[in-house]
Design a protein around this motif. Structure first.
Motif, PDB file in Angstrom:
ATOM      1  N   GLY A  12     -35.943 -46.659  87.862  1.00 43.80           N
ATOM      2  CA  GLY A  12     -36.697 -47.823  88.305  1.00 43.80           C
ATOM      3  C   GLY A  12     -35.888 -49.075  88.004  1.00 43.80           C
ATOM      4  O   GLY A  12     -35.179 -49.135  86.987  1.00 43.80           O
ATOM      5  N   ILE A  13     -35.974 -50.055  88.881  1.00 43.05           N
ATOM      6  CA  ILE A  13     -35.281 -51.327  88.685  1.00 43.05           C
ATOM      7  C   ILE A  13     -36.328 -52.425  88.688  1.00 43.05           C
ATOM      8  O   ILE A  13     -36.979 -52.677  89.708  1.00 43.05           O
ATOM      9  CB  ILE A  13     -34.240 -51.576  89.786  1.00 43.05           C
ATOM     10  N   ALA A  14     -36.526 -53.039  87.526  1.00 46.67           N
ATOM     11  CA  ALA A  14     -37.559 -54.058  87.351  1.00 46.67           C
ATOM     12  C   ALA A  14     -36.932 -55.442  87.318  1.00 46.67           C
ATOM     13  O   ALA A  14     -35.820 -55.623  86.806  1.00 46.67           O
ATOM     14  CB  ALA A  14     -38.331 -53.806  86.052  1.00 46.67           C
ATOM     15  N   ALA A  15     -37.637 -56.408  87.859  1.00 46.46           N
ATOM     16  CA  ALA A  15     -37.162 -57.790  87.843  1.00 46.46           C
ATOM     17  C   ALA A  15     -37.330 -58.367  86.443  1.00 46.46           C
ATOM     18  O   ALA A  15     -38.404 -58.293  85.845  1.00 46.46           O
ATOM     19  CB  ALA A  15     -37.944 -58.628  88.851  1.00 46.46           C
ATOM     20  N   GLY A  16     -36.262 -58.928  85.920  1.00 41.14           N
ATOM     21  CA  GLY A  16     -36.310 -59.545  84.596  1.00 41.14           C
ATOM     22  C   GLY A  16     -35.311 -60.673  84.508  1.00 41.14           C
ATOM     23  O   GLY A  16     -34.419 -60.813  85.362  1.00 41.14           O
ATOM     24  N   PRO A  17     -35.398 -61.479  83.448  1.00 44.76           N
ATOM     25  CA  PRO A  17     -34.489 -62.622  83.317  1.00 44.76           C
ATOM     26  C   PRO A  17     -33.071 -62.220  82.918  1.00 44.76           C
ATOM     27  O   PRO A  17     -32.143 -63.023  83.017  1.00 44.76           O
ATOM     28  CB  PRO A  17     -35.144 -63.455  82.219  1.00 44.76           C
ATOM     29  N   HIS A  18     -32.890 -60.984  82.469  1.00 47.00           N
ATOM     30  CA  HIS A  18     -31.573 -60.514  82.031  1.00 47.00           C
ATOM     31  C   HIS A  18     -31.523 -58.997  82.174  1.00 47.00           C
ATOM     32  O   HIS A  18     -32.555 -58.340  82.314  1.00 47.00           O
ATOM     33  CB  HIS A  18     -31.310 -60.915  80.576  1.00 47.00           C
ATOM     34  N   ALA A  19     -30.338 -58.447  82.134  1.00 44.93           N
ATOM     35  CA  ALA A  19     -30.169 -57.002  82.199  1.00 44.93           C
ATOM     36  C   ALA A  19     -30.478 -56.389  80.836  1.00 44.93           C
ATOM     37  O   ALA A  19     -29.989 -56.861  79.804  1.00 44.93           O
ATOM     38  CB  ALA A  19     -28.747 -56.656  82.629  1.00 44.93           C
ATOM     39  N   SER A  43     -38.009 -37.787  81.964  1.00 52.81           N
ATOM     40  CA  SER A  43     -38.525 -37.981  83.320  1.00 52.81           C
ATOM     41  C   SER A  43     -37.724 -39.025  84.090  1.00 52.81           C
ATOM     42  O   SER A  43     -37.184 -38.742  85.156  1.00 52.81           O
ATOM     43  CB  SER A  43     -39.995 -38.406  83.266  1.00 52.81           C
ATOM     44  N   HIS A  44     -37.656 -40.246  83.560  1.00 53.00           N
ATOM     45  CA  HIS A  44     -36.976 -41.317  84.280  1.00 53.00           C
ATOM     46  C   HIS A  44     -36.636 -42.448  83.329  1.00 53.00           C
ATOM     47  O   HIS A  44     -37.098 -42.485  82.183  1.00 53.00           O
ATOM     48  CB  HIS A  44     -37.834 -41.844  85.446  1.00 53.00           C
ATOM     49  N   VAL A  45     -35.835 -43.371  83.815  1.00 52.16           N
ATOM     50  CA  VAL A  45     -35.483 -44.566  83.066  1.00 52.16           C
ATOM     51  C   VAL A  45     -35.674 -45.765  83.985  1.00 52.16           C
ATOM     52  O   VAL A  45     -35.423 -45.682  85.192  1.00 52.16           O
ATOM     53  CB  VAL A  45     -34.038 -44.485  82.532  1.00 52.16           C
ATOM     54  N   VAL A  46     -36.155 -46.866  83.421  1.00 57.43           N
ATOM     55  CA  VAL A  46     -36.316 -48.114  84.166  1.00 57.43           C
ATOM     56  C   VAL A  46     -35.489 -49.189  83.475  1.00 57.43           C
ATOM     57  O   VAL A  46     -35.533 -49.319  82.244  1.00 57.43           O
ATOM     58  CB  VAL A  46     -37.795 -48.538  84.261  1.00 57.43           C
ATOM     59  N   VAL A  47     -34.725 -49.936  84.258  1.00 54.16           N
ATOM     60  CA  VAL A  47     -33.890 -51.009  83.723  1.00 54.16           C
ATOM     61  C   VAL A  47     -34.359 -52.341  84.282  1.00 54.16           C
ATOM     62  O   VAL A  47     -34.913 -52.418  85.381  1.00 54.16           O
ATOM     63  CB  VAL A  47     -32.407 -50.781  84.063  1.00 54.16           C
ATOM     64  N   ASN A  48     -34.126 -53.398  83.516  1.00 57.09           N
ATOM     65  CA  ASN A  48     -34.383 -54.757  83.973  1.00 57.09           C
ATOM     66  C   ASN A  48     -33.117 -55.330  84.610  1.00 57.09           C
ATOM     67  O   ASN A  48     -32.005 -55.090  84.131  1.00 57.09           O
ATOM     68  CB  ASN A  48     -34.782 -55.655  82.799  1.00 57.09           C
ATOM     69  N   SER A  49     -33.309 -56.079  85.688  1.00 53.71           N
ATOM     70  CA  SER A  49     -32.181 -56.705  86.370  1.00 53.71           C
ATOM     71  C   SER A  49     -32.587 -58.095  86.841  1.00 53.71           C
ATOM     72  O   SER A  49     -33.698 -58.286  87.342  1.00 53.71           O
ATOM     73  CB  SER A  49     -31.747 -55.859  87.572  1.00 53.71           C
ATOM     74  N   PRO A  50     -31.704 -59.091  86.721  1.00 51.34           N
ATOM     75  CA  PRO A  50     -32.021 -60.431  87.235  1.00 51.34           C
ATOM     76  C   PRO A  50     -31.976 -60.511  88.755  1.00 51.34           C
ATOM     77  O   PRO A  50     -32.425 -61.495  89.330  1.00 51.34           O
ATOM     78  CB  PRO A  50     -30.950 -61.314  86.596  1.00 51.34           C
ATOM     79  N   ASP A  51     -31.442 -59.468  89.414  1.00 48.94           N
ATOM     80  CA  ASP A  51     -31.390 -59.445  90.882  1.00 48.94           C
ATOM     81  C   ASP A  51     -31.615 -57.999  91.320  1.00 48.94           C
ATOM     82  O   ASP A  51     -30.673 -57.234  91.505  1.00 48.94           O
ATOM     83  CB  ASP A  51     -30.042 -59.963  91.385  1.00 48.94           C
ATOM     84  N   ILE A  52     -32.901 -57.628  91.491  1.00 49.73           N
ATOM     85  CA  ILE A  52     -33.198 -56.211  91.726  1.00 49.73           C
ATOM     86  C   ILE A  52     -32.750 -55.748  93.114  1.00 49.73           C
ATOM     87  O   ILE A  52     -32.469 -54.567  93.297  1.00 49.73           O
ATOM     88  CB  ILE A  52     -34.687 -55.883  91.492  1.00 49.73           C
TER      89      ILE A  52
END
Length: 312
Positions: free
Chosen positions: A193-200, A143-152
């Motif tokens: 999806g791009i989620a806010a996180g402390p690291h990629a 269906s989809h993938v969501v990644v974490n990014s420190p700068d969404i």
């Protein structure tokens, strides 16, 4: 990029230290089909999908995301995108060429702004697939993938500029700012999806089931197996899709979902939801509450593969 050249999400490739345990999970209780395996690399398909595979697992010393793969309609579109990325200063890992993976095809790889490897391909052979039957609780497709990014915001703008993604909705709150961007390349509410996180890192990979009954049966099977439920079952507001999140044996989060919203792109305007409204996270009110320790787990481990191309 003003012209959208991507068509859909093909597969997500993961590297893991305990390859055998991970393979047993995905080819067993999760419900994927093992289609090819050779020397520490396995390709797993969803029975309802024409894609050759939706998950690739690779034996490695370090846990990492190897790559995210998207489809394009034609080889000409692949070439056009590669030329655009080169002209924009994006680092290409490979140039467009015949792919050696199951189904072949024509494609290339490059790094996104956070250092993830992305692959784009066309002309991959269609896999023989079938209709998923009533009460059959195996994934129909990725269906989809969501990644974490420190700068969404930066990551969202990069995907808009270079790959033609459009913003469908955003979730945030006054005290945190934006914490999730939902991005689309079709009428499906989001494939990224791009989620806010402390690291990629990888946040979660989501698999579509046939319907609500199959979604609940699959959720129940995972619970009975002893797999750890992270969050769910419930129904999100953004995308209007159901969710049951589980941790795989290496701590990656995988989701069962169904009934993702199909929107009218000509009339759609992005919403800005606040997660302080409980219905934004879960319209049904059936899921366990999202809390800070769980949110930290969903940030996953730091990805060891950033700006390092996978060996295969």
């Amino acid at each position: 990029m003003s012209t959208r050249l991507l068509t859909h999400l093909r597969h997500v490739d993961l590297a893991v230290p305990d390859y055998a345990k991970q393979l047993d999970f995905y080819a067993g209780v999760w419900g994927l089909t093992r289609v090819s395996e050779d020397d520490g690399i396995a390709f797993l398909a969803a029975e309802g999908s024409p894609e050759q595979y939706v998950i690739r697992l690779r034996q490695a010393d370090d846990k990492r995301l190897d790559l995210i793969s998207y489809g394009a309609a034609t080889p000409a579109d692949v070439d056009t995108l590669a030329e655009h990325l080169l002209a924009s200063g994006v680092q290409l890992i490979t140039r467009p060429d015949t792919l050696p993976t199951p189904g072949g095809g024509y494609g290339f790889r490059f790094f996104d702004v956070d250092g993830r490897t992305v692959e784009v391909s066309s002309d991959v052979a269609v896999r023989a697939h079938r209709r998923i039957e009533e009460r059959e609780s195996v994934p129909v497709r990725l269906s989809h993938v969501v990644v974490n990014s420190p700068d969404i915001t930066r990551t969202r703008r990069w995907y808009e500029q270079h790959l033609g993604f459009a913003l469908s909705d955003t979730i945030g709150a006054p005290h945190t700012g934006d914490v999730m961007n939902f991005m689309r390349i079709s009428s499906q509410h989001h494939s990224l999806g791009i989620a806010a996180g402390p690291h990629a890192s990888i946040h979660h990979v989501s698999f579509e089931l046939r319907g609500l009954d199959e979604f609940m049966r699959g959720t129940g099977r995972l619970l009975r197996s002893g797999a750890r439920l992270a969050w769910g079952p419930g129904r999100h507001l953004a995308g209007d899709n159901t969710f049951s999140y589980f941790f795989d044996p290496h701590g990656n989060t995988v989701e069962y979902t169904t009934e993702m919203e199909e929107l009218d792109e000509d009339t759609w305007h992005p919403h800005h939801y606040t997660f302080l409204d409980e219905e934004v996270s879960d319209q049904w009110g059936t899921a366990n509450a999202m809390n800070e320790p769980l949110a930290k787990e969903l940030h996953n481990d730091v990805d060891r593969g950033l700006f390092i191309a996978p060996p295969v």
